[in-house]
Design a protein around this motif. Sequence first.
Motif, PDB file in Angstrom:
ATOM      1  N   ASP A  41       0.847  -1.196   0.000  1.00 28.65           N
ATOM      2  CA  ASP A  41       0.000   0.000   0.000  1.00 28.65           C
ATOM      3  C   ASP A  41       0.890   1.258   0.000  1.00 28.65           C
ATOM      4  OD1 ASP A  41      -3.133   0.614   1.443  1.00 28.65           O
ATOM      5  OD2 ASP A  41      -1.687   2.186   0.932  1.00 28.65           O
ATOM      6  N   ILE A  42       0.733   2.100  -1.019  1.00 35.16           N
ATOM      7  CA  ILE A  42       1.572   3.306  -1.131  1.00 35.16           C
ATOM      8  C   ILE A  42       1.366   4.220   0.082  1.00 35.16           C
ATOM      9  CG2 ILE A  42       2.061   5.394  -2.520  1.00 35.16           C
ATOM     10  CD1 ILE A  42       2.798   2.981  -4.111  1.00 35.16           C
ATOM     11  N   LEU A  43       0.109   4.406   0.451  1.00 34.44           N
ATOM     12  CA  LEU A  43      -0.198   5.245   1.609  1.00 34.44           C
ATOM     13  C   LEU A  43       0.417   4.646   2.874  1.00 34.44           C
ATOM     14  CD1 LEU A  43      -1.775   7.841   2.307  1.00 34.44           C
ATOM     15  CD2 LEU A  43      -3.707   6.362   2.945  1.00 34.44           C
ATOM     16  N   GLY A  44       0.346   3.311   2.954  1.00 35.09           N
ATOM     17  CA  GLY A  44       0.934   2.605   4.100  1.00 35.09           C
ATOM     18  C   GLY A  44       2.442   2.828   4.163  1.00 35.09           C
ATOM     19  N   CYS A  45       3.094   2.798   2.988  1.00 38.01           N
ATOM     20  CA  CYS A  45       4.551   3.024   2.947  1.00 38.01           C
ATOM     21  C   CYS A  45       4.890   4.455   3.355  1.00 38.01           C
ATOM     22  CB  CYS A  45       5.095   2.737   1.548  1.00 38.01           C
ATOM     23  SG  CYS A  45       5.158   0.973   1.193  1.00 38.01           S
ATOM     24  N   LEU A  46       4.070   5.396   2.917  1.00 40.85           N
ATOM     25  CA  LEU A  46       4.283   6.791   3.280  1.00 40.85           C
ATOM     26  C   LEU A  46       4.134   6.961   4.794  1.00 40.85           C
ATOM     27  CD1 LEU A  46       4.789   9.622   2.063  1.00 40.85           C
ATOM     28  CD2 LEU A  46       2.312   9.941   2.046  1.00 40.85           C
ATOM     29  N   LEU A  47       3.105   6.302   5.320  1.00 41.49           N
ATOM     30  CA  LEU A  47       2.865   6.363   6.761  1.00 41.49           C
ATOM     31  C   LEU A  47       4.005   5.681   7.526  1.00 41.49           C
ATOM     32  CD1 LEU A  47       0.842   7.321   8.893  1.00 41.49           C
ATOM     33  CD2 LEU A  47      -0.278   5.102   8.730  1.00 41.49           C
ATOM     34  N   ALA A  48       4.528   4.595   6.945  1.00 40.62           N
ATOM     35  CA  ALA A  48       5.651   3.885   7.591  1.00 40.62           C
ATOM     36  C   ALA A  48       6.872   4.814   7.686  1.00 40.62           C
ATOM     37  CB  ALA A  48       5.994   2.627   6.800  1.00 40.62           C
ATOM     38  N   SER A  49       7.096   5.588   6.608  1.00 43.56           N
ATOM     39  CA  SER A  49       8.228   6.544   6.633  1.00 43.56           C
ATOM     40  C   SER A  49       8.042   7.543   7.773  1.00 43.56           C
ATOM     41  CB  SER A  49       8.318   7.331   5.322  1.00 43.56           C
ATOM     42  OG  SER A  49       8.465   6.464   4.246  1.00 43.56           O
ATOM     43  N   LEU A  50       6.814   8.054   7.907  1.00 44.90           N
ATOM     44  CA  LEU A  50       6.534   9.033   8.973  1.00 44.90           C
ATOM     45  C   LEU A  50       6.619   8.374  10.352  1.00 44.90           C
ATOM     46  CD1 LEU A  50       3.491  10.918   7.342  1.00 44.90           C
ATOM     47  CD2 LEU A  50       5.881  11.659   7.453  1.00 44.90           C
ATOM     48  N   SER A  51       6.200   7.095  10.411  1.00 41.06           N
ATOM     49  CA  SER A  51       6.208   6.383  11.696  1.00 41.06           C
ATOM     50  C   SER A  51       7.624   6.193  12.229  1.00 41.06           C
ATOM     51  CB  SER A  51       5.568   5.000  11.548  1.00 41.06           C
ATOM     52  OG  SER A  51       4.295   5.119  10.993  1.00 41.06           O
ATOM     53  N   LEU A  52       8.593   6.204  11.310  1.00 33.60           N
ATOM     54  CA  LEU A  52       9.972   5.971  11.756  1.00 33.60           C
ATOM     55  C   LEU A  52      10.707   7.265  12.113  1.00 33.60           C
ATOM     56  CD1 LEU A  52      10.999   2.996   9.456  1.00 33.60           C
ATOM     57  CD2 LEU A  52      10.655   2.970  11.924  1.00 33.60           C
ATOM     58  N   HIS A 110      10.198  -1.955  18.246  1.00 32.46           N
ATOM     59  CA  HIS A 110       8.968  -1.152  18.179  1.00 32.46           C
ATOM     60  C   HIS A 110       8.937  -0.336  16.890  1.00 32.46           C
ATOM     61  CE1 HIS A 110       7.537  -2.165  22.177  1.00 32.46           C
ATOM     62  NE2 HIS A 110       8.788  -2.070  22.583  1.00 32.46           N
ATOM     63  N   GLY A 111      10.113   0.114  16.446  1.00 33.55           N
ATOM     64  CA  GLY A 111      10.189   0.833  15.168  1.00 33.55           C
ATOM     65  C   GLY A 111       9.779  -0.086  14.021  1.00 33.55           C
ATOM     66  N   THR A 112      10.342  -1.290  14.031  1.00 36.77           N
ATOM     67  CA  THR A 112      10.008  -2.269  12.981  1.00 36.77           C
ATOM     68  C   THR A 112       8.513  -2.571  12.996  1.00 36.77           C
ATOM     69  OG1 THR A 112      12.182  -3.257  13.322  1.00 36.77           O
ATOM     70  CG2 THR A 112      10.595  -4.579  12.095  1.00 36.77           C
ATOM     71  N   LYS A 113       7.961  -2.797  14.192  1.00 39.20           N
ATOM     72  CA  LYS A 113       6.532  -3.143  14.310  1.00 39.20           C
ATOM     73  C   LYS A 113       5.641  -1.974  13.857  1.00 39.20           C
ATOM     74  CE  LYS A 113       4.615  -6.250  16.011  1.00 39.20           C
ATOM     75  NZ  LYS A 113       3.950  -7.355  15.257  1.00 39.20           N
ATOM     76  N   ALA A 114       6.028  -0.754  14.218  1.00 37.01           N
ATOM     77  CA  ALA A 114       5.236   0.417  13.804  1.00 37.01           C
ATOM     78  C   ALA A 114       5.223   0.529  12.285  1.00 37.01           C
ATOM     79  CB  ALA A 114       5.810   1.689  14.429  1.00 37.01           C
ATOM     80  N   ALA A 115       6.401   0.327  11.677  1.00 40.11           N
ATOM     81  CA  ALA A 115       6.491   0.420  10.213  1.00 40.11           C
ATOM     82  C   ALA A 115       5.671  -0.691   9.552  1.00 40.11           C
ATOM     83  CB  ALA A 115       7.955   0.340   9.778  1.00 40.11           C
ATOM     84  N   ARG A 116       5.779  -1.903  10.093  1.00 38.15           N
ATOM     85  CA  ARG A 116       5.007  -3.024   9.519  1.00 38.15           C
ATOM     86  C   ARG A 116       3.499  -2.766   9.650  1.00 38.15           C
ATOM     87  NH1 ARG A 116       8.526  -7.988  12.069  1.00 38.15           N
ATOM     88  NH2 ARG A 116      10.199  -7.957  10.534  1.00 38.15           N
ATOM     89  N   ALA A 117       3.097  -2.245  10.807  1.00 35.67           N
ATOM     90  CA  ALA A 117       1.667  -1.965  11.026  1.00 35.67           C
ATOM     91  C   ALA A 117       1.175  -0.901  10.049  1.00 35.67           C
ATOM     92  CB  ALA A 117       1.448  -1.493  12.467  1.00 35.67           C
ATOM     93  N   ALA A 118       2.033   0.109   9.818  1.00 29.32           N
ATOM     94  CA  ALA A 118       1.647   1.183   8.893  1.00 29.32           C
ATOM     95  C   ALA A 118       1.509   0.638   7.472  1.00 29.32           C
ATOM     96  CB  ALA A 118       2.676   2.304   8.946  1.00 29.32           C
ATOM     97  N   ILE A 119       2.445  -0.196   7.049  1.00 31.22           N
ATOM     98  CA  ILE A 119       2.395  -0.763   5.689  1.00 31.22           C
ATOM     99  C   ILE A 119       1.125  -1.599   5.531  1.00 31.22           C
ATOM    100  CG2 ILE A 119       3.509  -2.425   4.108  1.00 31.22           C
ATOM    101  CD1 ILE A 119       6.203  -1.435   5.339  1.00 31.22           C
ATOM    102  N   ALA A 120       0.801  -2.377   6.575  1.00 30.57           N
ATOM    103  CA  ALA A 120      -0.386  -3.238   6.515  1.00 30.57           C
ATOM    104  C   ALA A 120      -1.678  -2.464   6.793  1.00 30.57           C
ATOM    105  CB  ALA A 120      -0.246  -4.378   7.536  1.00 30.57           C
ATOM    106  N   MET A 121      -1.502  -1.182   7.202  1.00 30.19           N
ATOM    107  CA  MET A 121      -2.654  -0.342   7.577  1.00 30.19           C
ATOM    108  C   MET A 121      -3.495  -1.023   8.665  1.00 30.19           C
ATOM    109  SD  MET A 121      -2.362   2.448   5.774  1.00 30.19           S
ATOM    110  CE  MET A 121      -3.750   3.343   5.137  1.00 30.19           C
TER     111      MET A 121
END
Lengths: 254, 245
Positions: free
Chosen positions: A134-145, A207-218
């Motif tokens: 998900d493009i939006l999820g990837c964008l959110l993952a960038s912000l989450s990190l 926690h960083g990895t999990k936040a990014a994964r959660a964001a990608i998966a929305m």
Amino acid sequence: MDRTISFASRNFKELLRDPLSYIFCLGFPLVMLVIMTLVNSSIPPEAKMTIFRIDNLSGGIAVFGLSFVMLFTCLSVSKDRAGSFLVRLYASPMRSSDFIAGYILPVFLLSMMQLIITFIASVIIGLIVGIQLDILGCLLASLSLIPLSVTMISIGLLFGTLFSEKASPGLCSIVISLASFLGGVWFDVEGIDGVLSTICNILPFFHGTKAARAAIAMEFGDYWTHIGVTAAYALVFTIISILVFRKKMKADLS
Amino acid sequence: MKAVEARELTKKYRTKTAVDGIDLDINDGELFALLGVNGAGKTTTIRMLSCLSTPTDGRASIYGNDIRNDSTGVKNIIGISPQDTAVADNLTIKENLQLIAGIYGFSKEKAAQRVQEMIDLFGMEEVRNDRAKTLSGGWKRKLSIAMALISEPKLLFLDEPTLGLDVLARRELWTAIEALKGKMTIILTTHYMEEAEALSDRIAIMLGGRIKAIGTLSEIEAISGESGLEASFVKIADMTKKGEL
């Protein structure tokens, strides 16, 4: 503000002109994404091992990549301290806040570039292997990190301030190893128990990895908990690194 | 107004006294040399006067700005070229100069004008776009001094500016320093006798953290009873050793 921007601009140019920045901060995460995707394709489906699948892998590699940003922050500061360039700047009207912001801003920009490139590459690799991210999820993952990026930069500033040009990269390599090993990149932390699991959950990397994964998966079940932990680390390390830098600058001028 | 006024200026590091209660009066526009062997206290004196080190005792002011209470006021009117060449290695000559102009808050136009003036003053046109790390020692020193000058300081500190340079590069730098005489106050530290003799209006001889003689060359010759700076320096060092000074 002029002073901060001038100094930050100098530091950014120094980073861009160092080939190691491209190799470690941009090239290395991309190479790891490709290699681990190849490894993943060699794992038989019956093994039910999905940790290296691109939707899981990209968040972990992004966290791993940020640890190199820490190394570059540390090297910028410790190199300046080793030479007499800082002496010249200490004799100028620059304040400690100009120095701190001037060091942090360029590497923060570098970390954002690194995250965006890592996730763009992940989307492309995903398309190749048939997993649509998900493009939006990837964008959110960038912000989450961002909080983890700030944490890494602060640790780099701290090590660069406290230790010599020779000692600080060694100490950074310990944090890089910890981020890699305890960040949930190479093994499934939720599949283990005991001390190792506890350590992974105490430190910010997993926690960083999990936040990014959660964001990608929305999927935002535990998302805010992971963001909260990384944000708390960011706050604490930023305060510590600023205080230590100020104290060290004062000591240098005493 | 005096450019520098120091009274009983002292710096102690635990048990070692690096600078031991020196008095200094340096006039506006003067080129003043602090001459002494390694460890005499020259660099420590410069560090205190440029607010890079806090005195243990005594006081000093730069054009009326107290070094303890008004470091911002001092830093706005001084320029320093440290002993080691303090330049950003991965930046070009032009970018190094722009960096300092930016730090001193110059507008874009003013910065561009000052950068060009510095490049012209030190004849750096041909290497203006070369990165500092690729420059020879002589060019680096010129750049270092240009970076100290770009902010239009009233007082310029040159800490061992020709240390480690070959004879041609040294002479070239002397010419550049001579061209600055009278335009600002310059404090130069050196342990090269011929450098102090060739460039300075007045000389202070520092030994063991104290000023043992101060004045023009002829005044120092009169104190020592010798002819020439080197012979005078040796005599003064000898008199100090014997407790006669």
